[in-house]
Design a protein around this motif. Structure first.
Motif, PDB file in Angstrom:
ATOM      1  N   GLY A  27      25.360  16.373   3.264  1.00 48.45           N
ATOM      2  CA  GLY A  27      25.057  15.744   4.674  1.00 48.45           C
ATOM      3  C   GLY A  27      23.709  15.841   4.913  1.00 48.45           C
ATOM      4  O   GLY A  27      23.512  15.288   5.714  1.00 48.45           O
ATOM      5  N   HIS A  28      22.578  16.361   4.320  1.00 50.25           N
ATOM      6  CA  HIS A  28      21.356  16.029   4.861  1.00 50.25           C
ATOM      7  C   HIS A  28      20.814  14.612   4.105  1.00 50.25           C
ATOM      8  O   HIS A  28      20.112  14.328   4.967  1.00 50.25           O
ATOM      9  CB  HIS A  28      20.637  17.338   4.523  1.00 50.25           C
ATOM     10  N   TRP A  29      20.950  14.236   3.294  1.00 50.85           N
ATOM     11  CA  TRP A  29      20.247  13.172   2.880  1.00 50.85           C
ATOM     12  C   TRP A  29      21.737  12.517   2.309  1.00 50.85           C
ATOM     13  O   TRP A  29      21.514  12.424   0.662  1.00 50.85           O
ATOM     14  CB  TRP A  29      19.217  13.898   1.322  1.00 50.85           C
ATOM     15  N   LEU A  30      21.881  11.851   2.994  1.00 44.21           N
ATOM     16  CA  LEU A  30      23.271  10.853   3.119  1.00 44.21           C
ATOM     17  C   LEU A  30      22.182   9.425   2.192  1.00 44.21           C
ATOM     18  O   LEU A  30      21.600   8.631   2.850  1.00 44.21           O
ATOM     19  CB  LEU A  30      23.965  11.019   4.047  1.00 44.21           C
TER      20      LEU A  30
ATOM     21  N   ILE B  30      27.215   6.197  -8.445  1.00 40.89           N
ATOM     22  CA  ILE B  30      26.367   6.231  -8.505  1.00 40.89           C
ATOM     23  C   ILE B  30      25.759   6.163  -6.527  1.00 40.89           C
ATOM     24  O   ILE B  30      26.838   5.578  -5.816  1.00 40.89           O
ATOM     25  CB  ILE B  30      25.609   5.108  -9.153  1.00 40.89           C
ATOM     26  N   ALA B  31      24.579   6.432  -6.172  1.00 40.72           N
ATOM     27  CA  ALA B  31      24.502   6.201  -4.825  1.00 40.72           C
ATOM     28  C   ALA B  31      23.267   5.945  -4.418  1.00 40.72           C
ATOM     29  O   ALA B  31      22.254   6.104  -4.742  1.00 40.72           O
ATOM     30  CB  ALA B  31      24.482   7.413  -4.360  1.00 40.72           C
ATOM     31  N   LYS B  32      23.256   4.903  -3.543  1.00 40.50           N
ATOM     32  CA  LYS B  32      21.480   4.268  -3.035  1.00 40.50           C
ATOM     33  C   LYS B  32      21.094   5.236  -2.338  1.00 40.50           C
ATOM     34  O   LYS B  32      21.634   5.145  -0.783  1.00 40.50           O
ATOM     35  CB  LYS B  32      21.456   2.457  -2.818  1.00 40.50           C
ATOM     36  N   MET B  33      20.178   5.556  -2.587  1.00 43.46           N
ATOM     37  CA  MET B  33      19.708   6.525  -1.602  1.00 43.46           C
ATOM     38  C   MET B  33      18.270   6.215  -0.351  1.00 43.46           C
ATOM     39  O   MET B  33      17.387   5.670  -1.081  1.00 43.46           O
ATOM     40  CB  MET B  33      18.230   7.965  -2.335  1.00 43.46           C
ATOM     41  N   PRO B  34      18.008   6.680   1.084  1.00 47.02           N
ATOM     42  CA  PRO B  34      17.511   6.762   1.355  1.00 47.02           C
ATOM     43  C   PRO B  34      16.073   7.410   0.862  1.00 47.02           C
ATOM     44  O   PRO B  34      16.117   8.273   0.258  1.00 47.02           O
ATOM     45  CB  PRO B  34      17.523   6.826   2.865  1.00 47.02           C
ATOM     46  N   PRO B  35      14.708   6.785   2.122  1.00 48.50           N
ATOM     47  CA  PRO B  35      13.917   8.054   1.758  1.00 48.50           C
ATOM     48  C   PRO B  35      13.498   9.484   2.021  1.00 48.50           C
ATOM     49  O   PRO B  35      14.582   9.576   2.833  1.00 48.50           O
ATOM     50  CB  PRO B  35      12.376   7.712   2.500  1.00 48.50           C
ATOM     51  N   PHE B  36      13.655  10.752   1.012  1.00 52.51           N
ATOM     52  CA  PHE B  36      14.335  12.008   1.537  1.00 52.51           C
ATOM     53  C   PHE B  36      13.556  12.669   3.137  1.00 52.51           C
ATOM     54  O   PHE B  36      12.716  12.636   3.140  1.00 52.51           O
ATOM     55  CB  PHE B  36      13.561  12.744   0.189  1.00 52.51           C
ATOM     56  N   PRO B  37      14.849  13.027   3.481  1.00 51.03           N
ATOM     57  CA  PRO B  37      13.816  13.705   4.899  1.00 51.03           C
ATOM     58  C   PRO B  37      13.505  15.186   4.691  1.00 51.03           C
ATOM     59  O   PRO B  37      14.492  15.740   5.071  1.00 51.03           O
ATOM     60  CB  PRO B  37      15.264  13.230   5.521  1.00 51.03           C
ATOM     61  N   TYR B  38      12.314  14.830   4.503  1.00 50.21           N
ATOM     62  CA  TYR B  38      11.695  16.701   5.038  1.00 50.21           C
ATOM     63  C   TYR B  38      12.068  17.169   5.857  1.00 50.21           C
ATOM     64  O   TYR B  38      12.052  16.716   7.297  1.00 50.21           O
ATOM     65  CB  TYR B  38      10.375  16.458   4.183  1.00 50.21           C
ATOM     66  N   ARG B  39      11.857  18.309   5.601  1.00 48.89           N
ATOM     67  CA  ARG B  39      12.039  19.226   6.999  1.00 48.89           C
ATOM     68  C   ARG B  39      10.459  19.098   7.304  1.00 48.89           C
ATOM     69  O   ARG B  39       9.730  19.325   6.912  1.00 48.89           O
ATOM     70  CB  ARG B  39      12.694  20.827   6.405  1.00 48.89           C
ATOM     71  N   ASP B  40      10.850  19.913   9.389  1.00 48.03           N
ATOM     72  CA  ASP B  40       9.557  20.463   9.874  1.00 48.03           C
ATOM     73  C   ASP B  40       8.695  21.257   9.727  1.00 48.03           C
ATOM     74  O   ASP B  40       9.603  22.291   9.595  1.00 48.03           O
ATOM     75  CB  ASP B  40       9.984  19.461  11.278  1.00 48.03           C
ATOM     76  N   LEU B  41       7.976  21.677   9.473  1.00 50.29           N
ATOM     77  CA  LEU B  41       7.474  23.055   8.859  1.00 50.29           C
ATOM     78  C   LEU B  41       7.754  24.128  10.146  1.00 50.29           C
ATOM     79  O   LEU B  41       7.941  24.976  10.071  1.00 50.29           O
ATOM     80  CB  LEU B  41       6.132  22.884   8.661  1.00 50.29           C
ATOM     81  N   ALA B  42       7.371  23.417  11.355  1.00 42.91           N
ATOM     82  CA  ALA B  42       7.009  24.062  12.647  1.00 42.91           C
ATOM     83  C   ALA B  42       9.096  25.119  12.616  1.00 42.91           C
ATOM     84  O   ALA B  42       9.056  26.009  12.690  1.00 42.91           O
ATOM     85  CB  ALA B  42       7.255  24.071  13.477  1.00 42.91           C
ATOM     86  N   ASP B  43       9.309  24.091  12.548  1.00 49.89           N
ATOM     87  CA  ASP B  43      11.562  24.271  12.099  1.00 49.89           C
ATOM     88  C   ASP B  43      11.931  25.591  11.870  1.00 49.89           C
ATOM     89  O   ASP B  43      12.374  26.432  11.615  1.00 49.89           O
ATOM     90  CB  ASP B  43      12.079  23.345  12.121  1.00 49.89           C
ATOM     91  N   VAL B  44      10.529  24.846   9.547  1.00 52.53           N
ATOM     92  CA  VAL B  44      10.780  26.615   8.719  1.00 52.53           C
ATOM     93  C   VAL B  44      10.530  27.622   9.491  1.00 52.53           C
ATOM     94  O   VAL B  44      10.983  28.577   8.812  1.00 52.53           O
ATOM     95  CB  VAL B  44       9.828  25.536   7.824  1.00 52.53           C
ATOM     96  N   LEU B  45       9.611  27.667  10.311  1.00 50.88           N
ATOM     97  CA  LEU B  45       8.607  28.429  10.361  1.00 50.88           C
ATOM     98  C   LEU B  45       9.163  29.191  11.498  1.00 50.88           C
ATOM     99  O   LEU B  45       8.934  30.732  11.955  1.00 50.88           O
ATOM    100  CB  LEU B  45       7.382  28.581  10.866  1.00 50.88           C
ATOM    101  N   ARG B  46       9.903  28.925  12.050  1.00 51.88           N
ATOM    102  CA  ARG B  46      10.816  29.496  12.961  1.00 51.88           C
ATOM    103  C   ARG B  46      11.306  30.447  12.717  1.00 51.88           C
ATOM    104  O   ARG B  46      12.481  30.785  13.311  1.00 51.88           O
ATOM    105  CB  ARG B  46      11.177  28.718  14.469  1.00 51.88           C
ATOM    106  N   ALA B  47      12.881  29.939  11.948  1.00 48.01           N
ATOM    107  CA  ALA B  47      13.949  30.612  11.037  1.00 48.01           C
ATOM    108  C   ALA B  47      13.727  32.113  11.231  1.00 48.01           C
ATOM    109  O   ALA B  47      12.998  32.622  11.284  1.00 48.01           O
ATOM    110  CB  ALA B  47      14.201  29.813   9.739  1.00 48.01           C
TER     111      ALA B  47
END
Length: 262
Positions: free
Chosen positions: A38-41, A91-108
């Motif tokens: 559900g992250h890269w739909l 097959i699936a047509k994909m949008p641009p990949f939704p990268y995570r925000d670094l600040a959110d990663v560091l807060r985990a």
């Protein structure tokens, strides 16, 4: 068509992950994993007429949850769209990949974090394989720069075996700035180089750690090496330097896992 209507039509078109050929993700595992995570739909899904009924029902249910249109077509049509006969009927047509925000990663929260920084990897299969190793060995995130790095594409997704949906992938403006940010938070940052005097196994990797993996041809940039706490290398039985970026990353990350598990 009036200019106003043309502009409105253009606004409704969704951007895609690359050109029309590169935007297609194919293969049952790759597509189903993307839907389940559900992250890269996908923007759209095309199912072959011959696809097993049980799998087709699951795809339709997952697509309905994500409000994703599903088309049914002949297998040859899927081959024509993704330019591969290995699509396995999905097959699936994909949008641009939704990268995570670094600040959110560091807060985990969690155990001492492990980060993997990639310095200008160009091979999508290397990128995907590194993400796979990062996921297997418990990295909190893979961090890449916005420029000079191959983006997450369908090829990256397939070579990662679905790992891009499991490990956080953050995109930053400058890796040197990110290294400084990590060090200010108590993370020890090591550049993986061939010429390092320190062997990876001699470093304490049980504390918060980040490892920088360099470009396939040039290795880690000197300016990034200078920003790190130091350099580490992989001990080898011979002088034949044949480890590519993905294999080297797997060895390095396994050593982190080995130390922490012990």
């Amino acid at each position: 068509m009036p200019a106003r209507e043309q502009r409105g039509k253009r606004k409704k078109l969704k951007s895609l992950a690359g050109n029309h050929q590169r935007c297609w993700l194919w293969g049952r595992n790759a597509v189903v994993e993307a839907l389940r995570a559900g992250h890269w739909l996908p923007v759209e899904i095309v199912v072959a007429e011959q696809l097993a009924p049980d799998l087709k029902r699951e795809i339709e249910e997952l697509a309905r949850e994500g409000q994703i249109p599903v088309q049914v077509a002949a297998a040859d049509r899927l081959t024509e769209l993704c330019h591969s006969r290995e699509h396995q009927g999905l097959i699936a047509k994909m949008p641009p990949f939704p990268y995570r925000d670094l600040a959110d990663v560091l807060r985990a929260d969690g155990p001492p974090p492990l980060f993997v920084l990639l310095d200008s990897l160009q091979d999508p299969f290397n990128f995907g394989a590194v993400c796979r190793a990062a996921c297997v060995f418990g990295a909190r995130a893979v961090i890449v720069a916005r420029s000079g790095q191959v983006e997450v594409t369908s090829h990256v997704a397939r070579s990662s075996a679905g790992a891009i949906n499991q490990v956080a992938i953050a995109c930053v403006e400058d890796l040197a700035t990110t290294i400084a940010e990590l060090r200010s938070r108590g993370v020890r940052v090591w550049a993986a180089t061939i010429s390092a005097n320190k062997v990876i196994g001699d470093v304490d990797l049980t504390q918060p750690t980040a490892i920088v993996i360099g470009n396939e041809g040039q290795g880690v940039q000197p300016r990034l090496i200078a920003a790190c706490d130091g350099e580490v290398t992989i001990p080898q039985a011979t002088s034949f330097n044949s480890l590519n970026a993905a294999v080297a990353a797997g060895v390095l990350l396994y050593e982190v896992h080995r130390q922490r598990r012990g």
